[in-house]
Design a protein around this motif. Structure first.
Motif, short mmCIF file in Angstrom:
data_model
loop_
_atom_site.label_atom_id
_atom_site.label_comp_id
_atom_site.label_asym_id
_atom_site.label_seq_id
_atom_site.Cartn_x
_atom_site.Cartn_y
_atom_site.Cartn_z
N GLY A 68 2.43 -10.54 -6.02
CA GLY A 68 1.64 -9.75 -5.09
C GLY A 68 0.84 -8.67 -5.78
O GLY A 68 0.74 -8.62 -7.01
N LYS A 69 0.30 -7.77 -4.99
CA LYS A 69 -0.53 -6.68 -5.50
C LYS A 69 -0.05 -5.35 -4.92
O LYS A 69 0.51 -5.30 -3.83
CB LYS A 69 -1.99 -6.89 -5.13
CG LYS A 69 -2.62 -8.16 -5.71
CD LYS A 69 -4.07 -8.29 -5.29
CE LYS A 69 -4.71 -9.54 -5.86
NZ LYS A 69 -6.12 -9.69 -5.43
N THR A 70 -0.30 -4.29 -5.65
CA THR A 70 0.01 -2.95 -5.18
C THR A 70 -1.24 -2.09 -5.27
O THR A 70 -2.09 -2.30 -6.14
CB THR A 70 1.14 -2.29 -6.01
OG1 THR A 70 0.70 -2.16 -7.37
CG2 THR A 70 2.40 -3.14 -5.97
N THR A 71 -1.34 -1.14 -4.38
CA THR A 71 -2.43 -0.17 -4.42
C THR A 71 -1.93 1.12 -3.80
O THR A 71 -0.87 1.15 -3.17
CB THR A 71 -3.66 -0.70 -3.66
OG1 THR A 71 -4.75 0.21 -3.86
CG2 THR A 71 -3.39 -0.81 -2.17
N SER A 72 -2.67 2.18 -3.99
CA SER A 72 -2.24 3.47 -3.48
C SER A 72 -3.43 4.39 -3.30
O SER A 72 -4.53 4.12 -3.81
CB SER A 72 -1.24 4.14 -4.44
OG SER A 72 -1.88 4.52 -5.64
N ALA A 73 -3.19 5.50 -2.59
CA ALA A 73 -4.24 6.48 -2.42
C ALA A 73 -4.64 7.08 -3.76
O ALA A 73 -5.83 7.34 -4.02
CB ALA A 73 -3.77 7.58 -1.46
N ALA A 74 -3.66 7.30 -4.61
CA ALA A 74 -3.94 7.88 -5.93
C ALA A 74 -4.83 6.98 -6.78
O ALA A 74 -5.63 7.45 -7.59
CB ALA A 74 -2.63 8.17 -6.66
N GLU A 75 -4.72 5.67 -6.57
CA GLU A 75 -5.53 4.71 -7.32
C GLU A 75 -6.86 4.44 -6.65
O GLU A 75 -7.64 3.63 -7.12
CB GLU A 75 -4.75 3.39 -7.48
CG GLU A 75 -3.49 3.51 -8.32
CD GLU A 75 -2.70 2.20 -8.34
OE1 GLU A 75 -2.87 1.42 -7.38
OE2 GLU A 75 -1.95 1.98 -9.29
N GLY A 76 -7.07 5.10 -5.51
CA GLY A 76 -8.31 4.88 -4.80
C GLY A 76 -8.34 3.56 -4.07
O GLY A 76 -9.41 2.99 -3.82
N TYR A 77 -7.16 3.03 -3.75
CA TYR A 77 -7.05 1.77 -3.01
C TYR A 77 -7.81 0.64 -3.67
O TYR A 77 -8.74 0.08 -3.12
CB TYR A 77 -7.54 1.94 -1.55
CG TYR A 77 -6.68 2.90 -0.74
CD1 TYR A 77 -5.37 2.61 -0.50
CD2 TYR A 77 -7.23 4.08 -0.26
CE1 TYR A 77 -4.58 3.49 0.26
CE2 TYR A 77 -6.45 4.96 0.49
CZ TYR A 77 -5.12 4.66 0.72
OH TYR A 77 -4.36 5.52 1.45
N ARG A 78 -7.41 0.30 -4.91
CA ARG A 78 -8.01 -0.86 -5.57
C ARG A 78 -7.24 -2.10 -5.15
O ARG A 78 -6.06 -2.25 -5.49
CB ARG A 78 -7.95 -0.68 -7.09
CG ARG A 78 -8.83 0.45 -7.62
CD ARG A 78 -9.00 0.33 -9.13
NE ARG A 78 -7.71 0.39 -9.81
CZ ARG A 78 -7.18 1.51 -10.27
NH1 ARG A 78 -7.82 2.65 -10.09
NH2 ARG A 78 -6.03 1.51 -10.90
N TYR A 79 -7.84 -2.97 -4.39
CA TYR A 79 -7.16 -4.14 -3.86
C TYR A 79 -7.27 -5.31 -4.83
O TYR A 79 -8.27 -5.48 -5.50
CB TYR A 79 -7.76 -4.54 -2.50
CG TYR A 79 -7.49 -3.51 -1.45
CD1 TYR A 79 -6.29 -3.50 -0.76
CD2 TYR A 79 -8.44 -2.53 -1.18
CE1 TYR A 79 -6.03 -2.55 0.22
CE2 TYR A 79 -8.18 -1.57 -0.21
CZ TYR A 79 -6.99 -1.58 0.48
OH TYR A 79 -6.75 -0.63 1.45
N ILE B 139 0.86 -1.18 0.00
CA ILE B 139 0.00 0.00 0.00
C ILE B 139 0.89 1.23 0.00
O ILE B 139 1.58 1.51 0.99
CB ILE B 139 -0.93 0.00 1.23
CG1 ILE B 139 -1.72 -1.30 1.32
CG2 ILE B 139 -1.87 1.21 1.19
CD1 ILE B 139 -2.51 -1.44 2.61
N ASP B 140 0.89 1.94 -1.11
CA ASP B 140 1.70 3.15 -1.24
C ASP B 140 0.87 4.35 -0.79
O ASP B 140 0.05 4.86 -1.53
CB ASP B 140 2.15 3.32 -2.69
CG ASP B 140 2.97 4.60 -2.90
OD1 ASP B 140 3.30 5.25 -1.91
OD2 ASP B 140 3.27 4.91 -4.07
N ASP B 141 1.10 4.77 0.46
CA ASP B 141 0.35 5.90 1.02
C ASP B 141 1.16 7.19 1.02
O ASP B 141 0.75 8.18 1.63
CB ASP B 141 -0.06 5.58 2.46
CG ASP B 141 -1.45 4.96 2.53
OD1 ASP B 141 -2.17 5.02 1.52
OD2 ASP B 141 -1.81 4.42 3.59
#
Length: 443
Positions: free
Chosen positions: A432-443, A418-420
């Motif tokens: 694995g998976k990545t997500t971020s605030a910019a992406e709206g936290y798509r898990y 999770i890139d915050d």
């Protein structure tokens, strides 16, 4: 009497909601729902309810059947409750008595007429009584072989070794019937059983740093500030010369979790303590709640292990010159450091910084806390950071959440990144998976 902000609001809201509601069979909608669960209805029992939950909470009835959770679930004598990871529950006992269960905690309630007992068998339990009990009322909290008599006060108990009670306001009676021991414990004091040739209840002050996070969330600033920030300096001039010379600050394994916790609690908070390997088992196992102040050095050959449900708060510097494995919870506070020379495995919760300070902010502020992992960190648990991590974190499962600060190298093999807003020097993604605030936290 100072009040507790979060708890007071919850109790007030509960009393307003219950105003005019009957507590007899067939009175309110809550009692009717209770009958659907097959529970015996009574005026006393219906006053207890599960006021609020966060996360995963399980409730069993007397027949050990799991109940479906719903708002203000009535609780009856013999009911048991369990909170899982990052989960909490609030128990309303009659709008003037409330308990909060910490994460990964277990408790049960017993009530007969005006006599109430809560048994904390795992984790920790916060309690707050906003109105002193009547003469014909009793309230007891049982933790291990310790019974705490409550009249009108607040504090918390820990079921982890050493089992202890901490009082924030008022005074309680602490008894250990098996040992025929009793002691009064007042605001700012904690008590626990010390086993020796003559067992005794040890009563001593605690500091603001000893208050766990789940309790701090319920306190107002006045009450928190009424607890000393650190322990008073020892009066070394009054100690005999042999006492001063005896404590060199160097200790040798084996050492139990209880002995380690007592060592961390005693003495000045800015001292340096060294624990070295002995001739036997050289694993220092922590199975309770412990805080590290000053500078603690675990010499080469000493392995540090936190079991599930254990918690270690670091306010100073912890230097581990061998391996460390964490199945519990490690919290590196602001201005603190964790330095590890050997292998570092995390399958529990590893928190670098005061994460709550960054909640609700668009960009969390980087804090002055750091983890230095010479051989990197193998993570299959949960790692969150708002500080500096020097070394490589290899994520083979679980999550890593970088809200601020920096990490030298991240290798993602499995799990979730999770890139915050934290900075990563080098990122290697093998799975694995990545997500971020910019992406709206798509898990």
């Amino acid at each position: 009497m100072k009040r507790l902000s979060g708890i007071t609001a919850l109790l007030l809201a509960a009393s307003l909601l219950c105003g005019g509601c009957g507590n007899t069979a067939g009175g309110s909608g809550e009692d009717s729902s209770a009958k659907e669960d097959g529970a015996e209805t009574s005026a006393d029992a219906a006053t207890m309810r599960l006021e609020k939950t966060i996360g995963d909470v399980t409730v069993w009835n007397e027949e050990e059947e799991i109940l479906e959770l719903r708002e203000k679930l009535p609780l009856y004598s013999g009911y048991q409750l369990f909170t899982e990871e990052e989960s909490y529950s609030w128990i309303n006992l009659d709008d003037t008595k409330l308990a909060k269960m910490d994460r990964e905690s277990a408790a049960s309630v017993q009530k007969e007429d005006r006599h109430l007992k809560i048994t904390a068998s795992q984790g920790a339990l916060f309690f707050n009584v906003t109105k002193p009990l009547a003469e014909d009322e009793t309230m007891e909290i049982e933790v291990g072989n310790m019974i705490v008599g409550i009249r009108g006060t607040c504090g918390w108990v820990s079921a982890a070794a050493p089992r202890a009670v901490y009082i924030l306001e008022g005074t309680v009676t602490c008894q250990i019937p098996d040992e025929d021991l009793s002691a009064q414990v007042s605001a700012g004091e904690m008590a626990y059983l010390v086993k020796s040739t003559e067992n005794r209840i040890e009563v001593k002050p605690f500091t603001r740093m000893d208050i766990p996070r789940f309790v701090l969330d319920e306190l107002d600033s006045d009450l928190v500030n009424s607890i000393p920030e650190s322990e008073p300096e020892a009066d070394t001039e009054s100690l005999p010369p042999e006492t001063e010379a005896a404590d060199t600050g160097v200790y040798t394994l084996p050492m139990s979790s209880e002995e380690f916790a007592e060592l961390m609690r005693s003495g000045p908070s800015d001292r340096t303590i060294t624990i070295q390997a002995g001739t036997g088992d050289n694993t220092l196992t922590i199975d309770g709640f412990t805080s590290v102040y000053g500078h603690l050095i675990l010499e080469e050959g000493v392995t540090l292990s936190l079991v599930e449900h254990a918690q270690l708060n670091i306010y100073g510097t912890l230097e581990v010159r061998s391996d460390i494995s964490n199945d519990g919870f490690i919290w590196v506070l602001d201005n603190a450091s964790l330095l590890v020379d050997g292998a570092f495995t995390n399958s529990g919760m590893l928190t670098n910084g005061d994460i709550d300070k960054g909640m609700g902010e668009e960009t969390a502020e980087t804090q002055n806390c750091r983890i230095v992992a010479a051989q990197g960190i193998d993570n299959t648990g949960y790692l969150e950071s708002v500080g500096t991590i020097e070394g490589t974190v290899t994520v083979n499962g679980g999550n890593i959440d970088l809200m601020a600060g920096s990490l030298d190298h991240l290798i993602l093999n499995d799990g979730l990144y999770i890139d915050d807003g934290g900075a990563v020097g080098e990122f290697t993604k093998n799975g694995g998976k990545t997500t971020s605030a910019a992406e709206g936290y798509r898990y």
